[in-house]
Design a protein around this motif. Structure first.
Motif, PDB file in Angstrom:
ATOM      1  N   LYS A 140      11.631   1.532 -11.606  1.00  0.00           N
ATOM      2  CA  LYS A 140      11.988   0.669 -10.483  1.00  0.00           C
ATOM      3  C   LYS A 140      10.785   0.433  -9.573  1.00  0.00           C
ATOM      4  O   LYS A 140      10.547  -0.699  -9.119  1.00  0.00           O
ATOM      5  N   GLU A 141      10.002   1.473  -9.313  1.00  0.00           N
ATOM      6  CA  GLU A 141       8.812   1.333  -8.456  1.00  0.00           C
ATOM      7  C   GLU A 141       7.815   0.350  -9.073  1.00  0.00           C
ATOM      8  O   GLU A 141       7.245  -0.500  -8.376  1.00  0.00           O
ATOM      9  N   LEU A 142       7.594   0.471 -10.383  1.00  0.00           N
ATOM     10  CA  LEU A 142       6.637  -0.421 -11.048  1.00  0.00           C
ATOM     11  C   LEU A 142       7.148  -1.854 -11.076  1.00  0.00           C
ATOM     12  O   LEU A 142       6.366  -2.800 -10.935  1.00  0.00           O
ATOM     13  N   ARG A 143       8.449  -2.029 -11.263  1.00  0.00           N
ATOM     14  CA  ARG A 143       9.010  -3.384 -11.272  1.00  0.00           C
ATOM     15  C   ARG A 143       8.873  -4.040  -9.898  1.00  0.00           C
ATOM     16  O   ARG A 143       8.575  -5.228  -9.802  1.00  0.00           O
ATOM     17  N   VAL A 144       9.113  -3.260  -8.850  1.00  0.00           N
ATOM     18  CA  VAL A 144       8.949  -3.796  -7.487  1.00  0.00           C
ATOM     19  C   VAL A 144       7.500  -4.201  -7.253  1.00  0.00           C
ATOM     20  O   VAL A 144       7.215  -5.264  -6.704  1.00  0.00           O
ATOM     21  N   ASP A 145       6.568  -3.352  -7.687  1.00  0.00           N
ATOM     22  CA  ASP A 145       5.144  -3.657  -7.534  1.00  0.00           C
ATOM     23  C   ASP A 145       4.766  -4.900  -8.323  1.00  0.00           C
ATOM     24  O   ASP A 145       4.009  -5.752  -7.849  1.00  0.00           O
ATOM     25  N   LYS A 146       5.329  -5.041  -9.530  1.00  0.00           N
ATOM     26  CA  LYS A 146       5.049  -6.212 -10.358  1.00  0.00           C
ATOM     27  C   LYS A 146       5.589  -7.478  -9.704  1.00  0.00           C
ATOM     28  O   LYS A 146       4.909  -8.514  -9.685  1.00  0.00           O
ATOM     29  N   ALA A 147       6.792  -7.395  -9.163  1.00  0.00           N
ATOM     30  CA  ALA A 147       7.399  -8.556  -8.510  1.00  0.00           C
ATOM     31  C   ALA A 147       6.573  -9.010  -7.309  1.00  0.00           C
ATOM     32  O   ALA A 147       6.369 -10.205  -7.086  1.00  0.00           O
ATOM     33  N   LYS A 148       6.088  -8.043  -6.520  1.00  0.00           N
ATOM     34  CA  LYS A 148       5.258  -8.384  -5.356  1.00  0.00           C
ATOM     35  C   LYS A 148       3.969  -9.063  -5.801  1.00  0.00           C
ATOM     36  O   LYS A 148       3.522 -10.044  -5.196  1.00  0.00           O
ATOM     37  N   HIS A 149       3.374  -8.537  -6.867  1.00  0.00           N
ATOM     38  CA  HIS A 149       2.122  -9.104  -7.361  1.00  0.00           C
ATOM     39  C   HIS A 149       2.346 -10.511  -7.912  1.00  0.00           C
ATOM     40  O   HIS A 149       1.570 -11.430  -7.648  1.00  0.00           O
ATOM     41  N   GLU A 150       3.444 -10.691  -8.668  1.00  0.00           N
ATOM     42  CA  GLU A 150       3.746 -12.010  -9.220  1.00  0.00           C
ATOM     43  C   GLU A 150       4.015 -13.018  -8.109  1.00  0.00           C
ATOM     44  O   GLU A 150       3.629 -14.179  -8.202  1.00  0.00           O
ATOM     45  N   ALA A 151       4.689 -12.555  -7.051  1.00  0.00           N
ATOM     46  CA  ALA A 151       4.961 -13.444  -5.915  1.00  0.00           C
ATOM     47  C   ALA A 151       3.666 -13.865  -5.229  1.00  0.00           C
ATOM     48  O   ALA A 151       3.488 -15.030  -4.863  1.00  0.00           O
ATOM     49  N   LEU A 152       2.747 -12.906  -5.068  1.00  0.00           N
ATOM     50  CA  LEU A 152       1.467 -13.198  -4.425  1.00  0.00           C
ATOM     51  C   LEU A 152       0.658 -14.197  -5.244  1.00  0.00           C
ATOM     52  O   LEU A 152       0.104 -15.159  -4.711  1.00  0.00           O
ATOM     53  N   LYS A 153       0.628 -13.980  -6.561  1.00  0.00           N
ATOM     54  CA  LYS A 153      -0.138 -14.873  -7.431  1.00  0.00           C
ATOM     55  C   LYS A 153       0.514 -16.251  -7.509  1.00  0.00           C
ATOM     56  O   LYS A 153      -0.162 -17.280  -7.489  1.00  0.00           O
ATOM     57  N   ALA A 154       1.860 -16.255  -7.583  1.00  0.00           N
ATOM     58  CA  ALA A 154       2.576 -17.526  -7.657  1.00  0.00           C
ATOM     59  C   ALA A 154       2.370 -18.344  -6.390  1.00  0.00           C
ATOM     60  O   ALA A 154       2.170 -19.561  -6.442  1.00  0.00           O
ATOM     61  N   GLU A 155       2.410 -17.666  -5.248  1.00  0.00           N
ATOM     62  CA  GLU A 155       2.200 -18.366  -3.980  1.00  0.00           C
ATOM     63  C   GLU A 155       0.809 -18.989  -3.935  1.00  0.00           C
ATOM     64  O   GLU A 155       0.629 -20.119  -3.499  1.00  0.00           O
ATOM     65  N   ALA A 156      -0.173 -18.234  -4.424  1.00  0.00           N
ATOM     66  CA  ALA A 156      -1.550 -18.738  -4.425  1.00  0.00           C
ATOM     67  C   ALA A 156      -1.695 -19.938  -5.344  1.00  0.00           C
ATOM     68  O   ALA A 156      -2.359 -20.928  -5.014  1.00  0.00           O
ATOM     69  N   GLU A 157      -1.033 -19.891  -6.520  1.00  0.00           N
ATOM     70  CA  GLU A 157      -1.155 -20.991  -7.476  1.00  0.00           C
ATOM     71  C   GLU A 157      -0.396 -22.222  -7.015  1.00  0.00           C
ATOM     72  O   GLU A 157      -0.876 -23.346  -7.154  1.00  0.00           O
TER      73      GLU A 157
END
Length: 522
Positions: A450-467
């Motif tokens: 669960k911790e890794l999935r939350v971290d992945k989601a945050k990272h994907e959101a950050l990258k998606a926002e940038a793109e």
């Protein structure tokens, strides 16, 4: 008052054509065996039509039964769309019924000789409510009670225990239904099937095909919010467009936000705010048509969460009429060699001019020098072009700065460990993994996943926002409101110094506008 509210109102209180209190007293004197009864109707869910037909049917059945028994209905209590099994739900009419049973009279003064309900679970579903009801009912002798099982003797020995057993069985059945519903809900979600009870806003009644006008509104709103628009502005736009929710209500801030953050918009399935994933830990895609891309959904989630970390209070302050009011500063050099540097104001241009507004330094009495004047439309265009170019450059740079997520292998390794633990536990020949070992190690692995999935989601959101941010900034700029444009300008520009063009009617010179970029913007 709406039709449903009007129906509910008629099903509360003294029924029409009921004799007056004085007339009832006369009737009781002539016939002491007459029973004045009160009727209670309740339904947990009013259905999609929301026309109160459920409680209307209950009161009709009770009225028919009262006529057959020769009883007189003197008051009706109605709790529509209210659960009796949830502790957080307050049933106002049920509480009033208990009060009236204790006092022995209705609010109008009619005596209470008994109670009617279509079934006992309409009145109570929890032990505490059953005990309160029985205490209030038996506070006076000789009362009658009628439900679908006929006339019941609530004073009989052992009836209190019988009632508690009935409540316990009802609660057990309710919880079984809830578990079956949750399991069915999750199973359908894993298959990617739509489980919405209502037609989701943006889709047709089949919950799969897009409803073009609503889907376009959601898509535009997602892009606007990513670009800086507030949910309050989107709410106002949807109200002006006369959009309504699938339940027929006007959109409010909360319901607009709920639509925009729902993973359904990008085709993903979620339960209670968490994405449903397959065995390979990938989000499950639903059978319905998507409105936006997963990148856009991640981007708007990131944007809304970012705002949520602020004060949470809409910003107030002065609303300006012109784009660069207060951003332009006078660059006129005064007699003492210093620069005026006063904030310039926007003004309406004279009627004979080809443009509608201008910017000028304040009069000397207001602290300015009154020496700098700029044509408004061309000044706005120049600064907007500079800001758009800057935003595009910063967005491209920001997208490059976000590295790929570097914990994918860790997540895969933990998931494999969980699968191996489960395999060994199910394997009867493996004596190393007993129940105690399995349940001691499983929570540790689940927590790490669960911790890794939350971290992945945050990272994907950050990258998606940038793109997403770098996708056609110039086009999205046109749809921004004046307030949004001013906010964007002030993020990258500390000021724009406007140098006077000299005496006389000079040709507009863009080189006399000197942008002062913020250090954080580059």
């Amino acid at each position: 008052m709406g039709k449903r509210e009007e129906t509910i109102s008629k099903l509360r209180g003294v029924p029409e054509d009921t004799p007056s209190v004085e007339e009832v007293r006369t009737m009781l004197a002539a016939d002491p065996g007459l029973k004045c009864v009160i009727c209670y109707a309740r339904i947990s869910f009013d259905g999609r039509v929301k026309d109160a037909h459920g409680i209307e049917d209950q009161h009709r059945d009770m009225a028919d039964a009262a006529r057959r028994l020769g009883w007189l209905v003197v008051y009706r209590y109605t709790d529509n769309d209210k659960s009796a099994s949830k502790e957080t739900v307050v049933r106002d009419d049920f509480e009033q019924l208990l009060t009236d049973l204790m006092t022995g009279v209705t609010p109008e003064g009619y005596p209470v000789h008994g109670v009617m309900a279509v079934n006992d679970d309409r009145l109570y579903r929890r032990p505490s409510d059953w005990e309160r009801y029985l205490k209030a009912f038996t506070s006076q002798e000789g009362r009658v009670y009628h439900d679908s099982n006929g006339v019941q003797d609530l004073y009989a020995e052992g009836f209190e225990i019988k009632g508690l057993v009935g409540v316990a069985m009802s609660l057990s059945e309710t919880r079984k239904k809830q578990r079956r519903t949750r399991n069915s809900h999750r199973s359908r979600a894993i298959r990617g099937q739509s489980v919405s009870a209502w037609r989701p806003f943006g889709w047709e009644d089949d919950k799969i095909t897009l409803r073009a006008v609503e889907a376009d509104a959601i898509r535009t709103a997602v892009h606007d919010v990513i670009a800086g628009a507030s949910i309050s502005e989107i709410t106002r736009q949807w109200k002006e467009a006369e959009f309504i929710t699938s339940r027929g209500n006007a959109f409010q801030y909360a319901t607009v936000k709920q639509v925009l953050v729902n993973a359904r918009t990008c085709g993903y399935r979620e339960i209670k705010g968490e994405l449903v994933r397959d065995g390979d830990d990938q989000p499950i895609k639903g059978e319905w048509d998507a409105i936006v891309t997963p990148k856009e959904w991640y981007a708007i989630i990131s944007k809304i969460r970012e705002r949520g970390r602020g004060a949470g209070v809409p910003r107030g302050g002065l609303v300006h009429k012109y784009l660069l009011t207060g951003i332009l500063r006078c660059g006129n050099v005064l007699e003492d060699g210093t620069t005026c540097n006063n904030k310039m104001i926007g003004i309406k241009a004279n009627d004979w001019l080809k443009y509608e507004h201008a910017y000028m330094c304040k009069r000397t009495v207001d602290g300015g020098c009154n020496k700098t004047y700029k044509r408004g439309d061309k000044t706005d265009v120049i600064i907007e072009q500079l800001v758009i170019a800057k935003l595009e450059k910063d967005a491209a740079s920001k997208a490059e700065e976000v590295p790929d997520w570097d914990k994918a292998e860790s997540l895969e390794r933990v998931i494999r460990s969980r699968k191996e633990l489960e395999r060994r536990w199910h394997d009867d020949e493996d004596t190393d993994i007993d129940d105690e070992t399995f349940f001691r190690n499983l929570p540790v692995l689940e927590r790490r996943i669960k911790e890794l999935r939350v971290d992945k989601a945050k990272h994907e959101a950050l990258k998606a926002e940038a793109e997403v941010a770098q996708e056609d900034i110039a086009k999205s700029w046109k749809s921004k409101t004046l307030t949004q444009k001013r906010d964007a300008i002030k993020k990258v520009l500390g000021a724009v110094v406007a140098v006077p063009g000299g005496k006389g009617n000079k040709t507009f010179d863009p080189d006399l506008l000197k942008p002062v970029w913020r250090a954080s913007g580059g």
